[in-house]
Design a protein around this motif. Sequence first.
Motif, PDB file in Angstrom:
ATOM      1  N   ARG A  99      19.778  31.161  67.532  1.00 47.19           N
ATOM      2  CA  ARG A  99      19.793  29.461  67.379  1.00 47.19           C
ATOM      3  C   ARG A  99      21.195  29.047  67.367  1.00 47.19           C
ATOM      4  O   ARG A  99      22.056  28.382  68.113  1.00 47.19           O
ATOM      5  N   ILE A 100      22.396  29.853  66.364  1.00 49.39           N
ATOM      6  CA  ILE A 100      23.378  29.185  66.212  1.00 49.39           C
ATOM      7  C   ILE A 100      24.521  30.239  66.841  1.00 49.39           C
ATOM      8  O   ILE A 100      25.372  29.596  67.667  1.00 49.39           O
ATOM      9  N   GLY A 101      24.401  31.456  66.993  1.00 49.99           N
ATOM     10  CA  GLY A 101      25.275  32.602  67.715  1.00 49.99           C
ATOM     11  C   GLY A 101      25.272  31.997  69.160  1.00 49.99           C
ATOM     12  O   GLY A 101      26.352  32.110  69.916  1.00 49.99           O
ATOM     13  N   ARG A 124      24.872  29.380  70.616  1.00 47.76           N
ATOM     14  CA  ARG A 124      25.558  28.181  70.785  1.00 47.76           C
ATOM     15  C   ARG A 124      26.933  28.068  70.349  1.00 47.76           C
ATOM     16  O   ARG A 124      27.818  27.679  71.310  1.00 47.76           O
TER      17      ARG A 124
END
Lengths: 435, 862
Positions: free
Chosen positions: A355-357, A359
Motif C-alpha cells: 500500500r505505501i511502498g 506509492r
Amino acid sequence: MELLAGRSGWPSILLGRAATLAPDAGIEAAEAAGAWSAWKNAVASIAPDALIASVERSGLRGRGGAGFPAGRKWRAVANADRGQRYLVANGFGADPGAHAERLLLERDPHGVLEGLALAAYAVGATEATIVVRAGSGSAAARLRAALAAAEEKGYLGSAVLGTSIRLSVTVRELAGSFVTGEETVLLRALEDRRAQPDQRPPYPATKGLWGRPTLVQNVQTLAAVPWIVTHGAEAFAATGTPDAPGTILLSLSGALGRPGIVEAPMGTTLRDLLDLAGGATGTLKALLVGGPTGGFLPAASLDLPLGYGTLTEAGALVGSGSILAVGSETSIVELATLLTRYLSDESCGKSIPCRIGLRRLAELGDGLCTGLCRPTDEALIRSLSADVRDAALCGLEAGAPNPLLSGMRYFADEFAAASAGGSAPAAAARPGVSA
Amino acid sequence: MTDTLPAKADPSLDAVTERLLTTQSPQRPLVTPAFDVEIDGRTLSARAGQTILEVCRENGIEVPTLCYEPKLPGFGACRMCVVDVEGEASPPISCSREAEPGMTVQTQTPRLRQIRKTNLELIFSDHNAYCLPPCQNRCPSHIDIPGFLKANTEGNFIESARIFKRTIPFPSVLGRVCPAPCEEHCRRDEVEEAIAIRDSHRYAGDQVLKAQAAGMKAPVPFEVQPASGKRVAVIGSGPAGMSSAYYLAIAGHDVTVYERDPAPGGMLRYGIPQYRLPKVEVLEAEYQGAWDLGVKLVTNAELGKDFTVSDLQNQGFDAVVVAIGCYDTNRLGIPGEDADGVIDGLEYLRIATLGLPYPGHAGTRVVVVGGGFSSMDCSRTSVRQGAAEVTLVYRRDMKDMPAASEVHEMLEEGARAIFQAAPVRVVTDAANKVTGMEFIRMALGAPDASGRRRPEPVPGTEFIIECDRVLLAIGQGPELSWTSRGADGVNASKQKRLAADAITFSTGRPGVFGTGDVRTGAATVVASVAEGRRCAYAVDAYLQGMDLEAIRTRQTLAEPQPEFLSIVPYTGETKQPRIRLKGMPIEVRKASYVEYEIPYTQEEAMAESGRCLQCTCEAIGYCDLRRQGIEYGTTLRKLEPGRDGTSYRSVNENRFTGINHDYLRDDSHAFILREPARCIDCGRCANVCKEVVGAACYDFMRTGFDTLVTTPLDMSLNTTPCVSCGRCAETCPTGALMPKPRVLEKYEVDESRCILCGICVDACPYDALRCGPDFELAHESREEPMIDLLAISSIERDSELSYVRRERDWLARARAQGRDIPATRLLPMLPTGVANGNGNGTSANGHGPRPGGGGGTHAHAK
C-alpha cells in the motif's frame, strides 16, 4: 484484438478449431470439429489417476503467469482431504494489455469447458466456476450459451453422460482491479468477501474456496488439456521446449505494424513474434514483457526465446503473455513510473509494503521524471524494491518493482541522466499499458 | 409446521457454530503430536498445527507483529513477523506458516530487521500523528509534561511532582536551572505564547519541599522494589550521579554515592550560584528524597586519589557508575593566559557560589570570556561581588549563546556584553599582571560544506578592553587521569571523554558504567539527569543478568524517539496570556544572593498549567507501533517547527517521504474515539468486529494507497451496528481506536422532553434502562434489536473473565436493588448456573414492579 496467423508448422493446440469455426457456430459444429470427444473418451475409459499421470507426463505448465506444473497441482488437490473439492477456472484476464483469456472464451468456449470438465474429473471436483471479467463483451454470453448446450447434451450436470459423475458449472462475472487475477483474491471475491489476497501457503490446493481443496487454473491451461487427452501426453511434450512444452497465447501491442494475438510455441524468439505482428513501426527501443508486473528488455535481447527461466533471468516474466513494443521516442523512466503508479493504484491496500511502498516507488519515479530527485534516489528505489519483494504478500506486490528495476538494469543511462537532473529523454508519446 | 419439511437444526445456531469453527483459533488438544523445531539456535517443542509465531511466543521469543490478533488466524497485512526459514529464498511470515518437524528458523537476522525497518519507515511516512507532544519529545529526559500540568491544574501538586519524578527526581532544582528547551516547542505558541513549563514544575516541586519541611516524605514515583542484594557504587553526587542513585535505589539496589567534596551536589552546589539555586532550601531538601530511599553518601572521597575503580569492585560492589562530570576548564591557547589575574571560571564560582566574597574581586574590572551558563554565572556573581565593571565577550552572536535566555537579566543587573569578538591575547604589565585583553571582531564567513557559516576574524578590527581580571568560562572537559590506575578496560574516547555506550552505558570494563557529563562532555543539568536515569536502567538490567548486547541491538532501554508529522495548528483556543514570574527589583537583586524570582501563587500556578493544550497521544505506552519504531530505530528525533504555525516532518532519518493522508478525528461515539490519522490499516479492528463480535462495523475501504480501515462511507460508529463492546479499541495496536475518556459518571434524563419512545431501552446493550411500573414495557412490544446479541454472546468467552465478571456484578447489583431479572434478558455469556440462579429465571414476563417507582428516569451509565 485481431488473431494473427502463426508460422506454418507451428502446432495449434489452443485455437485449432477457432480458425475454422464461426464463433457462434453452436455445439454440433464444434463437436464436428472435435470438441468434447476427449471428454467422452475420458469418462468412458480413463481413470482420474491416469488422467493426472498423463498431464504430469505432458509437462503442461500453468499459463496464469508463474508457470507452475499443472500435473503437480492436480495431484496435490487429488491427494487433499476427502470431501467437497472445487475447481475455479480463471478467465479474469487482469492485465489490461493482454486479451488471451477473453479471446479464448469468445472463440472456443467449448475447448475451455471440456478442459475444465477433464480437470474436475481428474481431481474429483464436483463444482466448478469460470470467472470472467464483468463487461468483457460477448465472452460471458458465448460461454453461457456453450455451457447451456453442453448441459443440454448431458456432458455436464448431475449425471454426466449417463454415469454417476456430477459436475455443476457456473459462470461468474467479477469486477475488480488488477489484483483480482491473483488466485487467493479471486477465491475471496467468489466468496463475496473483500478482494484481498491471503498468505500462501496454505495453497488453494489444500485450502481454497470456502476453505476446501480447490484447483485454480487459468482457462488457457485448461484449454490445452483436451488436446493432450486426444493426441497423447508425449505428443504435447514434443511441442514447445522440453522445459515448457505446448503453446501460449501472446498479446502483441505497442509500436507494431499489426498488433494482435498469436498462438506460438514456447521457445519462439521475441524477434519471430514481432515479425508476426508486422515488426516495429519505428526504431525499437525496448519490450515490456509479461504485463505491468513484467520487465523491460532491450532491443538487443530479441533473440531471447520465450521461456519461464529465460525471461525471469533477463528480468521479465511470461506473466500474462503480453508483449508491448516500446519505440525510441518513449522514455523508459516515465513508462516504468507510469506502470508503478498503475500497480500502486490497483493494490488492494492490505499489505503495508504494497500500500505505501508502491506509492513511494511511484513517487520516487515521479521525482526522476520531473528532475525533483536526490542523487541517492536510484539506490533507494533498489533498496525499497528488494524489501517490498521479500516482504510481499501476493504476486502483484512481488512483481510491482519489476518495471523500475528492469528499466534501471537495461536503461541505466536514461535513469542516470534523469537522476542527474537533466530530465529523461523527451517523451513525445506515453503509450498506455493497453495498446 | 408441516411434516414434509425435514427436521433441521436452528439455522441461527448453525451460523454461530460455523462462525466459531471457522474463525476462532482452533483449540488444539494438548495431545497432538509434538516435534522439535530449531528457532534462534534453540531446540523447541512444537505441536502439529501451531504456527511458528505461536511456538515463538510460547517460548518467550519475541517476534514483532502489528496485525496479528491472537484470537484469530494470521492475517498477513503488516509483514512484520517475517522470519527466516532455512532453505527458503524469501522469508515467510510466522503468523501464517505452520511449524514443521526439523524446521530451522531465525527471527533476528540483519535482513529481517531491514525488511521490518523498511515496513515501519513506510508506515511512518504516512502516519500523520505523533506520540509525544513536542515539549516532551524535546525534553532530554522526556518528562510527561501534559501529565504534570494536568495534575497542577487540578491543584494536586504532590501528584504533579510525583509524575515529574518518574523521569527527573528533582522538580524544584530543575525548576530553577533548566534552560527549558521544552518551552521552545510548546504548541501553545501557535495560540499566543508558550506555557511556563519550568515555572510550573518549580511550583509543584516547591509544594513538596514545603510539605517535607512539615514532616511529609517526598513522593516516590514508582513502587520501591524489594532489596535485590546487589551493591552499586555511584561516583559523583552531581545531577547525573544522584539521578542514577535515585532510580537504582527504587529498583531495590543498595547504593553508595562517593563525593570528593565535603558536601554533595557537584556542579549544582559548586557551579551554580546561590541566587539561582538556594543550596539549603532547595538542593539539600530535594536530595533528601534520595537519602530517604536509603542511598548512602561518602564525602571527601576522590576517585583516583582516595580509591580506584578496582578498589570498589574488590569491596564487593556489583556495579560502579562513574558520574564525575567535567571540571577541567578548557584553555584559550593565547599569549598571556598564565598572567596573574586570569582565573578559571569554575574555580571562581566554587568560592563565590558559597556566598563567600572572592579575594580582591570588589572594585575590579572583570572580563568574562564565554557564552554558556557558567559565563552568565561568572558575570552576574561578579556584579554581586561588587566588581566595578563586568564585560562578557562571546565570539558568536547572542542568538547562538547556549545561555541566551539569561542575557537580558545580566544586562539589567549592569554587566556589558560584546558579541562576535574573539580573544587574541591577554595584555599584561611588567609584573605579568593583567591590564587588559585584546579581542578581534568576528564576521560570518562563506557557508562551508555543511552549509553552516562559521565566524572568521576580520583583520584590522583588534581592540583592547582594559581590565584587572579575566574569567575564563569557555567550557570544560572531564578529568580522566584516574583511568590509568586500577581501572583497566576503562578508556577515553576520541573526544577525550569517558568511552561508554549511549544505550547500555557500559565502559570497556564489565560492571563499570559511565554517565553524565563525563561521557557526553559538559551539558545542561537536565541532560545529565536524563543520562543518569537511563544509566540506572542499564545498570539495573546488568544486575538482573540481562544481556546488554541484546539490549543494545533491540534498543529496549532507548528513550522514546517519536515520530512527528504535520500537526494541525490550534486556532480555536481562547487567548490567555502566559503568567510570568516576577523578579525582585534590579537594585535589590544585584546586591543579593537571595533567589531573585518571585514564585507563583497557587492560583497563578493552576491557571498557567491550565493553558496546556494536552496534545498527547492517548495510546502512549500501549502503542505497538511506537515500541517497534524505537526498537528498529526508525522514528524521527527532530521536530522542525515551521514559522507559519505548522510543523513539518524531519526528513533526516526516514528514507521515505511523500504525500501523506490527513484524516479527521471522530469523537461522535460515546465510548470509542476514532483517530484515523493514527490508523496503520492493519485490519485488526475489522477482523475482530466481524469475526469475534459479529457486528462488522469496519472494513478496508477504497483501494491502493488510499485504503483505510474505517466504517462504510466513514460514517459515525453510531450509524453502524456497533454494540459498544470496545473490542476494536482493545485490539488496536496504535491509538487509532481508543476507549473514550469518560467524564460523566451518570446520565440524567430530562423527563419533560422524554416521549417514552423506548428506543434507549432497546438500544442499551447492558439493560441499564428499564420502563417503570406505570408504563407499558417498551421493548417487549418491539421487534428484537438489530444486533444479534444472542449470536454475539454465544461465542465462548469463558477465558475472558472480565466480561463474565461484569455481567455477574451487574446481576448482583440489579438483584440487590430488588430488580427482577428474567433469564431471557441476560446476555447469555454468563455461565448458565449464574443465570438460572434467579428463581424467576424462566418467567416470560419477569418485569415486576420496582421499589420506589419512577424507574426509567435515571440510569447509571457506569
